[in-house]
Motif scaffolding. Structure first.
Motif, PDB file in Angstrom:
ATOM      1  N   GLY A 150      36.598  25.852  51.970  1.00 52.63           N
ATOM      2  CA  GLY A 150      37.257  25.122  53.043  1.00 52.63           C
ATOM      3  C   GLY A 150      38.344  25.899  53.742  1.00 52.63           C
ATOM      4  N   ALA A 151      38.837  26.967  53.109  1.00 50.92           N
ATOM      5  CA  ALA A 151      39.951  27.715  53.687  1.00 50.92           C
ATOM      6  C   ALA A 151      39.954  29.126  53.121  1.00 50.92           C
ATOM      7  N   VAL A 152      40.676  30.020  53.809  1.00 50.39           N
ATOM      8  CA  VAL A 152      40.752  31.430  53.419  1.00 50.39           C
ATOM      9  C   VAL A 152      42.214  31.849  53.321  1.00 50.39           C
ATOM     10  N   LEU A 153      42.546  32.568  52.258  1.00 47.17           N
ATOM     11  CA  LEU A 153      43.847  33.222  52.131  1.00 47.17           C
ATOM     12  C   LEU A 153      43.630  34.684  52.512  1.00 47.17           C
ATOM     13  N   TYR A 154      44.326  35.155  53.538  1.00 44.72           N
ATOM     14  CA  TYR A 154      44.090  36.474  54.120  1.00 44.72           C
ATOM     15  C   TYR A 154      45.334  37.334  53.905  1.00 44.72           C
ATOM     16  N   LEU A 155      45.220  38.368  53.087  1.00 49.94           N
ATOM     17  CA  LEU A 155      46.350  39.236  52.757  1.00 49.94           C
ATOM     18  C   LEU A 155      46.404  40.388  53.752  1.00 49.94           C
ATOM     19  N   ALA A 156      47.427  40.406  54.585  1.00 47.10           N
ATOM     20  CA  ALA A 156      47.551  41.401  55.641  1.00 47.10           C
ATOM     21  C   ALA A 156      47.923  42.764  55.079  1.00 47.10           C
ATOM     22  N   HIS A 171      36.838  34.402  64.286  1.00 45.45           N
ATOM     23  CA  HIS A 171      35.406  34.168  64.048  1.00 45.45           C
ATOM     24  C   HIS A 171      35.125  33.429  62.742  1.00 45.45           C
ATOM     25  N   LEU A 172      36.105  33.283  61.868  1.00 44.32           N
ATOM     26  CA  LEU A 172      35.841  32.714  60.547  1.00 44.32           C
ATOM     27  C   LEU A 172      35.551  31.219  60.588  1.00 44.32           C
ATOM     28  N   ASP A 173      36.079  30.518  61.572  1.00 43.85           N
ATOM     29  CA  ASP A 173      35.849  29.086  61.714  1.00 43.85           C
ATOM     30  C   ASP A 173      36.254  28.329  60.446  1.00 43.85           C
ATOM     31  N   ARG A 174      37.342  28.765  59.840  1.00 40.59           N
ATOM     32  CA  ARG A 174      37.918  28.122  58.660  1.00 40.59           C
ATOM     33  C   ARG A 174      39.434  28.187  58.805  1.00 40.59           C
ATOM     34  N   PRO A 175      40.160  27.224  58.264  1.00 33.77           N
ATOM     35  CA  PRO A 175      41.617  27.372  58.238  1.00 33.77           C
ATOM     36  C   PRO A 175      41.997  28.630  57.456  1.00 33.77           C
ATOM     37  N   PHE A 228      47.950  31.799  45.747  1.00 35.19           N
ATOM     38  CA  PHE A 228      46.979  32.807  45.336  1.00 35.19           C
ATOM     39  C   PHE A 228      46.071  32.255  44.243  1.00 35.19           C
ATOM     40  N   ALA A 229      46.663  31.606  43.246  1.00 34.35           N
ATOM     41  CA  ALA A 229      45.891  31.077  42.117  1.00 34.35           C
ATOM     42  C   ALA A 229      44.945  29.964  42.545  1.00 34.35           C
ATOM     43  N   GLU A 230      45.329  29.214  43.571  1.00 35.43           N
ATOM     44  CA  GLU A 230      44.527  28.076  44.010  1.00 35.43           C
ATOM     45  C   GLU A 230      43.498  28.450  45.077  1.00 35.43           C
ATOM     46  N   ALA A 231      43.558  29.664  45.603  1.00 40.97           N
ATOM     47  CA  ALA A 231      42.708  30.045  46.730  1.00 40.97           C
ATOM     48  C   ALA A 231      41.230  30.058  46.346  1.00 40.97           C
ATOM     49  N   GLU A 232      40.402  29.504  47.231  1.00 40.47           N
ATOM     50  CA  GLU A 232      38.952  29.527  47.038  1.00 40.47           C
ATOM     51  C   GLU A 232      38.371  30.882  47.411  1.00 40.47           C
ATOM     52  N   LEU A 233      38.962  31.526  48.410  1.00 43.58           N
ATOM     53  CA  LEU A 233      38.480  32.818  48.899  1.00 43.58           C
ATOM     54  C   LEU A 233      39.670  33.598  49.439  1.00 43.58           C
ATOM     55  N   ILE A 234      39.776  34.858  48.999  1.00 45.72           N
ATOM     56  CA  ILE A 234      40.869  35.730  49.427  1.00 45.72           C
ATOM     57  C   ILE A 234      40.266  36.969  50.089  1.00 45.72           C
ATOM     58  N   ILE A 235      40.717  37.257  51.296  1.00 45.08           N
ATOM     59  CA  ILE A 235      40.386  38.523  51.961  1.00 45.08           C
ATOM     60  C   ILE A 235      41.622  39.405  51.873  1.00 45.08           C
ATOM     61  N   ALA A 236      41.475  40.563  51.260  1.00 47.74           N
ATOM     62  CA  ALA A 236      42.602  41.466  51.045  1.00 47.74           C
ATOM     63  C   ALA A 236      42.359  42.757  51.813  1.00 47.74           C
ATOM     64  N   SER A 246      42.921  45.214  42.214  1.00 45.73           N
ATOM     65  CA  SER A 246      41.546  45.536  41.820  1.00 45.73           C
ATOM     66  C   SER A 246      41.219  45.108  40.399  1.00 45.73           C
ATOM     67  N   THR A 247      42.223  44.920  39.556  1.00 44.73           N
ATOM     68  CA  THR A 247      41.967  44.488  38.178  1.00 44.73           C
ATOM     69  C   THR A 247      42.327  43.022  37.952  1.00 44.73           C
ATOM     70  N   VAL A 248      42.682  42.319  39.022  1.00 49.25           N
ATOM     71  CA  VAL A 248      43.042  40.903  38.915  1.00 49.25           C
ATOM     72  C   VAL A 248      41.784  40.048  39.048  1.00 49.25           C
ATOM     73  N   SER A 249      41.664  39.061  38.177  1.00 50.62           N
ATOM     74  CA  SER A 249      40.520  38.148  38.244  1.00 50.62           C
ATOM     75  C   SER A 249      40.806  37.080  39.290  1.00 50.62           C
ATOM     76  N   ALA A 250      40.140  37.182  40.436  1.00 48.39           N
ATOM     77  CA  ALA A 250      40.361  36.260  41.544  1.00 48.39           C
ATOM     78  C   ALA A 250      39.211  36.416  42.534  1.00 48.39           C
ATOM     79  N   PRO A 251      38.963  35.416  43.385  1.00 43.25           N
ATOM     80  CA  PRO A 251      37.866  35.500  44.359  1.00 43.25           C
ATOM     81  C   PRO A 251      38.237  36.355  45.564  1.00 43.25           C
ATOM     82  N   VAL A 252      38.460  37.661  45.307  1.00 42.19           N
ATOM     83  CA  VAL A 252      38.978  38.569  46.326  1.00 42.19           C
ATOM     84  C   VAL A 252      37.853  39.419  46.913  1.00 42.19           C
TER      85      VAL A 252
END
Length: 282
Positions: A150-156, A171-175, A228-236, A246-252
């Motif tokens: 439903g949403a994206v966390l985007y790390l600049a 273009h992502l069409d997501r919050p 970060f912990a609650e994010a469904e999808l993270i773009i880094a 790179s060694t963190v367990s997360a949907p990155v």
């Protein structure tokens, strides 16, 4: 990702570059370099490159009394990128696969990295990135992930690169929540830089509470760590986020150019390679 011996010359170059940008006299530049060498001597083997870079740039800011040595460079990069934005949008608008092109454009913007190099060529980089294959191709996985969240966390990453990120976010069409640094470090994006790129028109802007490059979670604000912990999808974006997460367990999903030989080797790709690396990409 731990600091490699090949990182040491880069740290010294960054210290000198930052000192000169901050207006330090030659004598002060020398003092800063000597202190940088002492800090490198004391560097613990488990430290990540962004942690050392944070220490060095804090030293420069303190010794020069300049809170943001890269301020003018960041503003210029943003102006240059904004002038290119109509071209970037046109590439996406006429693409057979708009997501592929929007992702590539975001990766092209990653060349604006004054920690990795002093200069860059946006036009040449854009042409190369639009044509080259992805050395690690997690685009299909990213496409599927976007379809189920439903949403994206985007790390600049960097100022100016923010404009290229904006094209992808549109273009992502997501919050989207766009995460910047809590204060100036090299040419990394702060809230001021994100606003200058118009990110507030397409995403919520927050900062991570840290001034270190990348995302050093233990240094970040608790409120960000919860997001970060609650994010469904993270773009880094960028190398420093890869180095720190790179060694963190997360949907990155990491989007970057492997501009550094050390990072390229860690990823198993050639220097300059284009990377879309998801949680299970290889």
């Amino acid at each position: 990702m731990h600091t490699n011996l090949d990182c040491y010359p880069c740290f010294v170059r960054q210290a000198l570059s930052a000192a000169r940008r901050a207006g330090a006299t030659p004598d002060l530049q020398r003092e800063i370099l000597l202190e940088t060498l002492e800090r490198l001597r004391a560097l613990p083997p488990e430290a990540t490159p962004p942690m050392m870079a944070d220490d060095i740039h804090r030293l420069v800011r303190m010794r020069t009394a300049n809170p943001d040595p890269y301020r003018e460079a960041k503003a210029e990069a943003t102006r240059e990128a904004l002038a290119l934005r109509p071209v970037l949008r046109a590439h996406v608008d006429r693409a057979a696969d708009p997501l592929d092109i929007a992702v590539r454009i975001a990766i092209a913007g990653n060349i604006i990295d004054l920690g990795a190099a002093e200069t860059y060529d946006l036009d040449e980089t854009l042409a190369r990135v639009l044509a080259a294959p992805l050395a690690i191709d997690g685009l299909t996985a990213l496409r599927h992930a976007l379809g189920s969240v439903g949403a994206v966390l985007y790390l600049a990453d960097n100022a100016g690169e923010t404009v290229f990120d904006r094209v992808l976010i549109e273009h992502l069409d997501r919050p989207v929540t766009y995460v910047v640094k809590g204060g100036p470090i090299i040419n990394d994006a702060t809230r001021e830089d994100a606003l200058a790129a118009g990110i507030d028109r397409v995403a919520e802007i927050i900062d991570n509470g840290s001034q270190a490059p990348g995302t050093v979670l233990e240094q970040c604000a608790e409120s960000f760590r919860e997001r970060f912990a609650e994010a469904e999808l993270i773009i880094a974006k960028g190398q420093a986020n890869y180095e720190t997460l790179s060694t963190v367990s997360a949907p990155v999903f990491f989007l970057l150019q492997a501009k550094c030989a050390v990072i390229a080797a860690d990823l198993g790709v050639a220097p300059g390679a284009l990377v879309v690396k998801g949680p299970t990409s290889s």
